[in-house]
Scaffold this motif. Structure first.
Motif, PDB file in Angstrom:
ATOM      1  N   ASP A  17       1.785   2.376  -9.733  1.00 29.79           N
ATOM      2  CA  ASP A  17       0.725   3.345  -9.633  1.00 29.79           C
ATOM      3  C   ASP A  17      -0.640   2.587  -9.362  1.00 29.79           C
ATOM      4  OD1 ASP A  17       0.712   2.604 -12.157  1.00 29.79           O
ATOM      5  OD2 ASP A  17      -0.366   4.207 -12.771  1.00 29.79           O
ATOM      6  N   THR A  18      -0.446   1.112  -9.411  1.00 32.77           N
ATOM      7  CA  THR A  18      -1.707   0.295  -9.391  1.00 32.77           C
ATOM      8  C   THR A  18      -2.142   0.363  -7.852  1.00 32.77           C
ATOM      9  OG1 THR A  18      -0.365  -1.365 -10.727  1.00 32.77           O
ATOM     10  CG2 THR A  18      -2.470  -2.203  -9.618  1.00 32.77           C
ATOM     11  N   PRO A  19      -3.662   0.474  -8.095  1.00 36.68           N
ATOM     12  CA  PRO A  19      -4.026   0.705  -6.781  1.00 36.68           C
ATOM     13  C   PRO A  19      -4.038  -0.494  -5.734  1.00 36.68           C
ATOM     14  CG  PRO A  19      -5.583   1.432  -8.271  1.00 36.68           C
ATOM     15  CD  PRO A  19      -4.524   1.057  -9.202  1.00 36.68           C
ATOM     16  N   LEU A  20      -3.759  -0.499  -4.677  1.00 38.24           N
ATOM     17  CA  LEU A  20      -3.554  -1.558  -3.686  1.00 38.24           C
ATOM     18  C   LEU A  20      -4.860  -2.611  -3.843  1.00 38.24           C
ATOM     19  CD1 LEU A  20      -2.260  -3.019  -1.434  1.00 38.24           C
ATOM     20  CD2 LEU A  20      -3.140  -1.712   0.394  1.00 38.24           C
ATOM     21  N   ARG A  55      -7.720   3.870   2.425  1.00 37.84           N
ATOM     22  CA  ARG A  55      -8.662   3.508   1.222  1.00 37.84           C
ATOM     23  C   ARG A  55      -8.029   2.775   0.241  1.00 37.84           C
ATOM     24  NH1 ARG A  55     -13.919   7.368   2.618  1.00 37.84           N
ATOM     25  NH2 ARG A  55     -14.093   6.380   4.647  1.00 37.84           N
ATOM     26  N   CYS A  57      -8.531   1.526  -2.664  1.00 40.14           N
ATOM     27  CA  CYS A  57      -8.592   2.029  -3.936  1.00 40.14           C
ATOM     28  C   CYS A  57      -7.829   3.148  -4.323  1.00 40.14           C
ATOM     29  CB  CYS A  57     -10.197   2.099  -4.271  1.00 40.14           C
ATOM     30  SG  CYS A  57     -10.915   3.639  -3.710  1.00 40.14           S
ATOM     31  N   VAL A  58      -7.366   3.949  -3.552  1.00 38.43           N
ATOM     32  CA  VAL A  58      -6.752   5.049  -3.830  1.00 38.43           C
ATOM     33  C   VAL A  58      -5.330   5.091  -3.287  1.00 38.43           C
ATOM     34  CG1 VAL A  58      -8.573   6.757  -4.373  1.00 38.43           C
ATOM     35  CG2 VAL A  58      -7.672   6.561  -2.015  1.00 38.43           C
ATOM     36  N   THR A  59      -4.989   3.851  -2.883  1.00 40.01           N
ATOM     37  CA  THR A  59      -3.656   3.737  -2.241  1.00 40.01           C
ATOM     38  C   THR A  59      -2.697   2.880  -3.413  1.00 40.01           C
ATOM     39  OG1 THR A  59      -4.372   3.245  -0.160  1.00 40.01           O
ATOM     40  CG2 THR A  59      -2.267   2.624  -0.353  1.00 40.01           C
ATOM     41  N   PRO A  60      -1.819   3.903  -4.157  1.00 36.86           N
ATOM     42  CA  PRO A  60      -0.929   3.086  -5.073  1.00 36.86           C
ATOM     43  C   PRO A  60       0.124   2.254  -4.448  1.00 36.86           C
ATOM     44  CG  PRO A  60      -0.643   5.567  -4.997  1.00 36.86           C
ATOM     45  CD  PRO A  60      -1.394   5.183  -3.487  1.00 36.86           C
ATOM     46  N   LEU A  61       0.534   1.334  -5.082  1.00 44.75           N
ATOM     47  CA  LEU A  61       1.026   0.036  -4.591  1.00 44.75           C
ATOM     48  C   LEU A  61       2.464   0.740  -3.974  1.00 44.75           C
ATOM     49  CD1 LEU A  61       0.164  -2.565  -4.404  1.00 44.75           C
ATOM     50  CD2 LEU A  61       1.519  -3.272  -6.582  1.00 44.75           C
ATOM     51  N   ASP A  62       3.088   1.524  -4.775  1.00 43.83           N
ATOM     52  CA  ASP A  62       4.657   1.746  -4.361  1.00 43.83           C
ATOM     53  C   ASP A  62       4.546   2.656  -3.089  1.00 43.83           C
ATOM     54  OD1 ASP A  62       3.769   4.221  -5.178  1.00 43.83           O
ATOM     55  OD2 ASP A  62       4.808   4.608  -6.826  1.00 43.83           O
ATOM     56  N   SER A  63       3.298   3.072  -2.723  1.00 42.96           N
ATOM     57  CA  SER A  63       3.132   3.796  -1.440  1.00 42.96           C
ATOM     58  C   SER A  63       3.184   2.842  -0.117  1.00 42.96           C
ATOM     59  CB  SER A  63       2.162   4.800  -1.143  1.00 42.96           C
ATOM     60  OG  SER A  63       0.843   4.245  -1.046  1.00 42.96           O
TER      61      SER A  63
END
Lengths: 153, 444
Positions: A17-20, A55, A57-63
């Motif tokens: 869930d870390t933001p990219l 964006r 800042c709202v892109t979770p790493l796992d996506s």
């Protein structure tokens, strides 16, 4: 987990869930992408994922696993990105510059998808905020890449 | 004739006296006559868990107050009432309550001086709590909580509506008697789930629709209105039954468990009042209890007639022309970066709008409210999540919000129906933006 950023594979130790954006800046040290609002409101953190604007800042790493991320650091390896940067330099678009890497990413995404955007297309796509108010320069530069001459301000 | 009059007067006096007795009497408690004894640490600890299950702190504290010193304002059509100080302060709190007094207040809504509490205190649910849980809760409130000398605020309800005695009659009609009775035909997990949902959890206080007399239309699975979804305080609490569109039919038991444990799953993220219920209550429950709740909720049948045409995802194509609709541009600029241009959100981190209960229920209040005001930070195990819904009340007009929500409610197979600028204006005027601070109300 493994991330594809700027055509390089990076091994990153972070939660899904870390933001990219945090990974790009803090783990990988690529600070060209800026932190603005953290809420997908301003666009300073814009990067490309498979050529689409996101964006970070709202892109979770796992996506973004298995997808190709492009940041401002490598935007000139893309022919459209190279043309956008050239137009940006030509028209001296930036003032303070903080939002500009995001603006360049947004313009590149637009012009890759729509090589000849209308004025409406430009207004609809270029929604990143600029507190210096360089919007007119941005429009002129995008128009130039689209092949439309517009008097520089 | 004289004899008749005397008889009539006698009947009136007796009936009046009976009524007077009934509306002022204190109900019995199994703890009557019990004297105070020292509470062992494990009982206090168990009581702390019961307090989290019952979410006492949600009303009896505010983010700015000391734990359990009261103060939350609850608007009613008759005026505001304020949750009271329930810290063990002897002057302003409940420090002088015996266990029997405490029991009467929590399970029957009656104070030690015989006054009836407003049913904003969910005693119609708490009445089902077991004696053991009440004893543990009392041990925690008396020994785990610090006394706070904070006087209660007077209610804003004026005479004659501030008379409390008629509530005794309301209680007689609408409040069940007795603690939760296990259903022998169901297994232990189901019964544990039913107990938590109906008693301490008081899920129905928000999720069950109310009659004109303000009672919940059903207090257990015996009624089809139980947890069938209801509007309360500017938020629509959706159905927790097996309704395909607006309930939990598409959620597995594991999905419900994850929602209550982590505040999120691939279908939804807690928002509105549920974000507070999650931050302050459900995340603290044990895994076994949350699994029991999930198991029980999956047993409540849905109602296709109420729920409508089952939703299925419809991809937007250029032919269906999402781009031209009013609201499409606002969606692309303000919503799509998080919720996705396809409306599907991002894994369990950012909720989908496609197929969301809030996109399918005819009540638009939750979507309007969360767009105007954003949502509270979801705080799991002391860590606020990285993503939160911001407030758009300063950025978007009533018309823009109405258009963008109407766009969401008519895209990707959603069929919740349009929203008007008047709907937005009405909510804008009596709601406030959510705090951007992470708030978990502390109990100690």
């Amino acid at each position: 987990m493994q991330l594809q950023i700027n055509n390089k594979t990076h091994e990153v130790d972070a939660d899904g869930d870390t933001p990219l954006l945090w990974v790009i800046r803090d783990n990988l040290g690529m600070t060209g992408t800026k932190y603005g609002c953290g809420l997908a409101q301003c666009g300073a953190c814009s990067v490309l994922v498979d050529g689409e604007i996101v964006r970070s800042c709202v892109t979770p790493l796992d996506s973004v696993i298995g997808r190709s991320v492009t940041t401002i650091e490598a935007i000139e390896t893309d022919p459209v990105g190279k043309a956008v940067v050239a137009a940006w330099v030509n028209h001296q678009v930036p003032q303070c510059g903080y939002c500009q890497s995001g603006q360049v990413m947004a313009a590149t995404a637009l012009l890759k998808q729509t090589p000849n955007p209308t004025e409406d297309d430009i207004a609809a796509a270029m929604v990143n905020l600029c507190r210096c108010g360089t919007y007119n320069f941005i429009k002129t530069a995008v128009n130039e890449v689209a092949g439309r001459k517009e008097a520089s301000l | 004739m004289k004899k008749f009059l005397l008889t009539l007067i006698a009947i009136i006096v007796i009936a009046g006296g009976g009524l007077f007795w009934f509306v002022t009497h204190k109900p019995g408690s199994p703890f009557d006559g019990e004297t105070a004894s020292a509470a062992p640490a494990d009982l206090v600890h168990r009581g702390e868990m019961v307090a989290r299950q019952a979410d006492c702190v949600a009303c009896h504290s505010t983010p700015d107050s000391k734990p359990f010193s009261g103060g939350l304002e609850m608007g009613t059509p008759l005026g505001s009432i304020f949750a009271t100080n329930i810290s063990p302060d002897k002057q302003t709190g409940i420090g002088n309550y015996t266990l029997a007094d405490f029991d009467r207040a929590v399970r029957h809504g009656v104070t030690p001086d015989g006054k009836r509490l407003y049913p904003a205190m969910p005693y119609p649910s708490y009445v089902k709590m077991t004696d053991d849980d009440i004893r543990a809760l009392y041990a925690f409130m008396m020994n785990g909580v610090q006394p706070q000398n904070v006087p209660n605020k007077p209610s804003g309800i004026e005479w004659p509506m501030n008379m409390r005695w008629p509530l005794a009659l309301w209680n007689a009609v609408f409040v069940p008697s007795g603690t939760y009775a296990a259903k022998p035909q169901q297994d232990e997990q189901w019964n544990r789930g039913a107990y938590l949902v109906q008693a301490a959890g008081h899920c129905g206080a928000c999720h069950t629709p109310r009659s004109v007399t303000m009672n919940e239309k059903a207090l257990d699975e015996g009624g089809t209105d139980f947890l069938a979804g209801a509007l309360l305080d500017g938020w629509y609490a959706p159905s927790l039954r097996q309704d395909h569109n607006t309930g939990l039919a598409r959620w597995s038991e594991d999905d419900i468990f994850a929602f209550l444990k982590n505040g999120r799953n691939k279908h939804a993220v807690v928002f509105g009042s549920m974000a507070e219920a999650y931050n302050n209550s459900t995340q603290f429950m044990t895994d076994d209890d949350l699994k029991a709740i999930s198991h029980y909720l999956k047993s409540l049948p849905g109602d296709p007639a109420r729920d409508g045409q089952p939703w299925a995802y419809v991809a937007a194509t250029s032919a269906t022309g999402n781009a031209g609709k009013p609201g499409a541009q606002t969606y692309a600029a303000k919503c799509g970066f998080c919720h996705g241009t396809d409306g599907r959100g991002k894994n369990e981190w950012i909720p989908p709008l496609a197929g969301a209960a809030s996109s399918l229920i005819s009540h638009s209040e939750s979507q309007v409210n969360v767009t105007l005001n954003g949502s509270a930070r979801v705080v799991t195990a002391d860590i606020p999540d990285a993503y939160r819904m911001p407030s758009f009340r300063e950025q978007l007009s009533d018309r823009q919000i109405a258009d963008v929500i109407s766009y969401v409610r008519s895209s990707w197979g959603n069929h919740g129906g349009p929203v008007t600028p008047e709907d937005v204006k009405a909510l804008r005027e009596h709601t406030d933006p959510a705090s951007s601070n992470p708030i978990v109300l502390q109990m100690r």
